[in-house]
Design an enzyme around this catalytic site. Structure first.
Site, PDB file in Angstrom:
ATOM      1  N   GLY A 353       0.726  -1.190  -0.042  1.00  0.00           N
ATOM      2  CA  GLY A 353       0.016   0.213   0.335  1.00  0.00           C
ATOM      3  C   GLY A 353       0.784   1.350  -0.172  1.00  0.00           C
ATOM      4  N   ASP A 466      11.369  -9.541   2.265  1.00  0.00           N
ATOM      5  CA  ASP A 466      11.742  -8.842   1.505  1.00  0.00           C
ATOM      6  C   ASP A 466      12.439  -7.261   1.643  1.00  0.00           C
ATOM      7  OD1 ASP A 466      11.103  -7.337  -1.108  1.00  0.00           O
ATOM      8  OD2 ASP A 466       9.125  -6.105  -0.410  1.00  0.00           O
TER       9      ASP A 466
END
Ligand SMILES: *[C@@H]1O[C@H](CO)[C@@H](O)[C@H](O)[C@H]1NC(C)=O
Ligand SMILES: *[C@@H]1O[C@H](CO)[C@@H](O)[C@H](O)[C@H]1NC(C)=O
Ligand SMILES: *[C@@H]1O[C@H](CO)[C@@H](O)[C@H](O)[C@H]1NC(C)=O
Ligand SMILES: *[C@@H]1O[C@H](CO)[C@@H](O)[C@H](O)[C@H]1NC(C)=O
Ligand SMILES: *[C@@H]1O[C@H](CO)[C@@H](O)[C@H](O)[C@H]1NC(C)=O
Ligand SMILES: *[C@@H]1O[C@H](CO)[C@@H](O)[C@H](O)[C@H]1NC(C)=O
Ligand SMILES: *[C@@H]1O[C@H](CO)[C@@H](O)[C@H](O)[C@H]1NC(C)=O
Ligand SMILES: *[C@@H]1O[C@H](CO)[C@@H](O)[C@H](O)[C@H]1NC(C)=O
Length: 676
Positions: A353, A466
């Site tokens: 987001g 990540d």
């Protein structure tokens, strides 16, 4: 405090008086009386007085946020003297529940003794028929330590002593001090000292001196320890921030213990001390009243604002309920803070987001992640995970401050980190010069420590999945803070099996076994970290690395040059001409290459990486050719070692480490012992 809950724990508890009970749940220590002859019966005056004292303490904790409460009830041999004090960095609501829990637990554990002490993580409670106020009580003395030694014990001991001396100076004045110091390149020592607030400065000094003196006999050179007696305590850990530094460091603390103003010299005689205490008590009472009013106003406002009764959603865990409440933000507040998510405030767009900058009414800057997709889990589970992730606190992690729900909106609120992400610097032709070798080396070390904390030192084991330059943020002093950790937990990405069909992450940073088969482990983070080191050194993006005519893969370019004895070719030209140590750079390339090994077992653990970065005396294995995962097909079997077992809540048995890892540190981490 958890002491050796799991079987075969390596934590030793040494009680010099054998009254210290190690509790089943491990949350506390109790000592039931120094003199076992001093008992009371269930229909005695002492029992009635103790009940009254208990009620007095509860009422005081209900209405005051001073964090120190006392009660004296009755007379003669049946007099009950009781006192309880919280750590200064503990929120008032946590302190309040600690007072209650500790009293209930102490009554239960020591049902007949007139005298009893209990140490919780957040508070200490004592009662006795003797006078316990303004007295230093040095028995029982409890040591708890971890077995891991510092690599350079002399240097570590020296740094630790410097820190403790500094903290003691502050603790004598304020009865509480916490702080940290750097040691041995990449080690941070966190320390805390506290005295019972009724002690005078001289008493506090003597008490702490006693504890510092006993370090020698229990925990010299150890990477963490806790030494406590009824009147004072001392704690230190390495690379694990176990206290809440925001509350302690805040310029206007929520609550103040009757602290001695720093300008007043230490008392010379008792009378002086007494006079000052009277003044302090008056001031404290006034301050307390004002603060109480403020707190009431805040509570009232907060109650009005909160629309979702999160408390009910959670299990009956008091701590979790209060955490959920303190972590929940009102949607309207965040809208105002981010100027209704205006584009001007947009900091970037991440995998989960958009991120907006915001400023709360009190001036605090925040970063708000507006989650673009639904989580796979229910609201309660999500909140539980947020609470858990918010407890992960380390100076190299971006702190999660809270969350917010409103309809379909889910927001995560983070501390604001001012200097953007690492990729804005190392891949920018101009800005890269802001990062000299010293800064880059510091960034490498900080990221390593942050990942190590996630992998091994925090209460839950987290695989980042990540890790990349854009997820490493830089604070005002260009210290690295890792962002976006815990997303796999928040999105319920099946962390239990260590294998997933949903691959999150960024190609180029992804370990081959993860990119190809969705198999992940701490070692896949190690791979990403290796790519990151090479990028920081070379200033080149892995996936767009240009070497003359050829577009080449960064890792293989680095390996080729390293093998041919020309590792300096890999180094960013900006760094070649400055003062940085070429020796350190080459060592970093070496470590980076080791991290991007195709075979999972050949990659070091983060603990080993930190060790290699810390100590030049650790020899580093020679790397073989790094992974080319595009070419590595089914012909190459990817073997996962046993250390990839990941459980949702890390515990001893699931914390298996690879045997092939010579540097592996097998002790329970100290932080496992201390839930935050
Ligand atoms: C007091 O209680 C302790 C344990 O509850 C017991 O061991 C001790 O014998 C008792 N002392 C007397 C004098 O009853
Ligand atoms: C403290 O407050 C709680 C609720 O806020 C109440 O239930 C309890 O009775 C109070 N205790 C005392 C001793 O005032
Ligand atoms: C105990 O609390 C009372 C107020 O209830 C206060 O007047 C007194 O000074 C306190 N005693 C100590 C030793 O702090
Ligand atoms: C505490 O109680 C014991 C036994 O009840 C008594 O012998 C002792 O004198 C008391 N201590 C004080 C300071 O009153
Ligand atoms: C730590 O050092 C002490 C003494 O120097 C030694 O006896 C002990 O075995 C060491 N512990 C570990 C875990 O290496
Ligand atoms: C980092 O942030 C601080 C504070 O916001 C600022 O003073 C400093 O110039 C920034 N450094 C760089 C290299 O942008
Ligand atoms: C770097 O990027 C190239 C091209 O995208 C890719 O083939 C290579 O596998 C990547 N290397 C690493 C170590 O991730
Ligand atoms: C600890 O790990 C074992 C094996 O992974 C598991 O069976 C057990 O339920 C775990 N315990 C807790 C408290 O999570």
């Amino acid at each position: 405090m958890i002491i050796g809950t799991s079987g075969g724990s390596s934590v030793f508890v040494l009680c010099l008086i054998c009254l210290v009970a190690v509790a089943q749940s491990g949350l506390y220590n109790t000592a039931c009386g120094r003199d076992s002859r001093v008992n009371y019966t269930s229909n005695s005056i002492y029992k009635t007085n103790l009940d009254t004292a208990q009620a007095t303490l509860f009422a005081a904790a209900n209405t005051s946020t001073s964090g120190f409460y006392n009660a004296t009830v009755g007379e003669g041999p049946d007099q009950v003297n009781a006192l309880v004090y919280c750590r200064d960095d503990v929120q008032p609501d946590i302190c309040r529940s600690c007072v209650k829990d500790s009293m209930n637990k102490l009554r239960e554990s020591c049902p007949t003794t007139k005298e009893a002490d209990i140490w919780y993580d957040e508070c200490v409670l004592r009662y006795s028929n003797a006078s316990i106020f303004n007295n230093v009580e040095t028995w029982p003395l409890v040591f708890i330590w971890i077995q891991r030694n510092a690599s350079d014990m002399d240097q570590f001991n020296k740094d630790l002593r410097d820190l403790l001396d500094k903290l003691k100076g502050q603790a004598i004045q304020q009865k509480f001090a916490s702080g940290d110091t750097r040691s041995l390149d990449f080690l941070t020592i966190y320390g805390l000292m506290q005295c019972s607030p009724d002690l005078s400065s001289i008493q506090c000094n003597n008490c702490l001196d006693g504890l510092m003196g006993s370090i020698q006999s229990c925990c010299s050179g150890k990477l963490g320890a806790r030494i406590i007696n009824p009147s004072c305590q001392l704690r230190f850990t390495t690379n694990d921030l176990f206290y809440n530094d925001t509350i302690v460091d805040a310029p206007t603390p929520l609550r103040q213990l009757p602290a001695t103003p720093p300008s007043v010299p230490p008392p010379v005689d008792g009378r002086d001390d007494k006079n000052r205490r009277t003044v302090i008590v008056v001031v404290a009472v006034l301050v307390g009243l004002v603060l109480m009013l403020l707190v009431l106003v805040c509570i009232f406002n907060r109650k009005r604002k909160q629309r979702t009764p999160t408390g009910r959603l959670l299990n009956d865990n008091v701590e979790d309920i209060s955490s959920a409440e303190s972590l929940q933000y009102d949607f309207g507040t965040i809208e105002v803070a981010t100027n209704y998510f205006s584009d001007n405030n947009k900091l970037g767009q991440g995998g989960f987001g958009a991120v907006y900058k915001g400023t709360l009414q009190n001036g605090q800057k925040i970063a708000v992640k507006r989650l673009s997709r639904g989580s796979n889990q229910g609201q309660q589970e999500f909140i539980n995970e947020v609470i858990l992730v918010a407890k992960l606190q380390h100076r190299n992690l971006v702190r999660l401050l809270g969350f917010c729900f409103e309809g379909t909106e889910r927001l995560l609120i983070y501390e604001f980190v001012p200097n953007a992400s690492l990729d804005h610097f190392i891949f920018d032709s101009v800005k890269r010069s802001y990062l000299d070798w010293e800064k880059r080396y510091n960034i490498i070390g900080g990221v390593a420590r942050g990942i190590l904390y996630l992998h091994e030192d925090s209460r839950v084991r987290i695989i980042h999945r990540d890790l990349k330059a854009s997820n490493v943020l830089l604070d005002a002093e260009m210290n690295p803070k890792i962002a976006d950790f815990g997303m796999a937990r928040l999105f319920n990405l099946d962390e239990t099996q260590g294998i997933t069909s949903r691959i999150v992450g960024t190609y180029g940073y992804m370990a081959p076994e993860y990119a190809m088969y969705g198999q992940f482990s701490a070692k896949s983070d190690v791979f990403s970290f290796g790519v990151l080191i090479l990028e920081i050194l070379s200033g080149q993006k892995n996936h767009s690395f240009q070497n003359g005519q050829n577009v080449e893969d960064l890792a293989s370019f680095a390996w080729k040059n390293w093998k041919e004895g020309a590792p300096s070719n890999v180094v960013d030209p900006v760094l070649r001409n400055c003062s940085g140590s070429i020796h350190e750079m080459i060592r970093c390339i070496h470590i980076g290459l080791l991290c991007v090994q195709e075979n999972v077992a050949d990659r070091p653990t983060m603990a080993s990486v930190v060790l290699m970065l810390n100590s030049f005396s650790v020899t580093i294995p020679v790397p073989s050719e790094p992974a080319f995962f595009m070419q590595s097909s089914s012909t190459h079997e990817v073997a996962l070692p046993t250390n990839t077992v990941i459980s949702r809540v890390s515990n001893k048995s699931s914390n298996i480490k690879s045997n092939s890892d010579n540097y592996s540190i097998n002790e329970t981490s100290f932080s496992d012992l201390y839930p935050r």
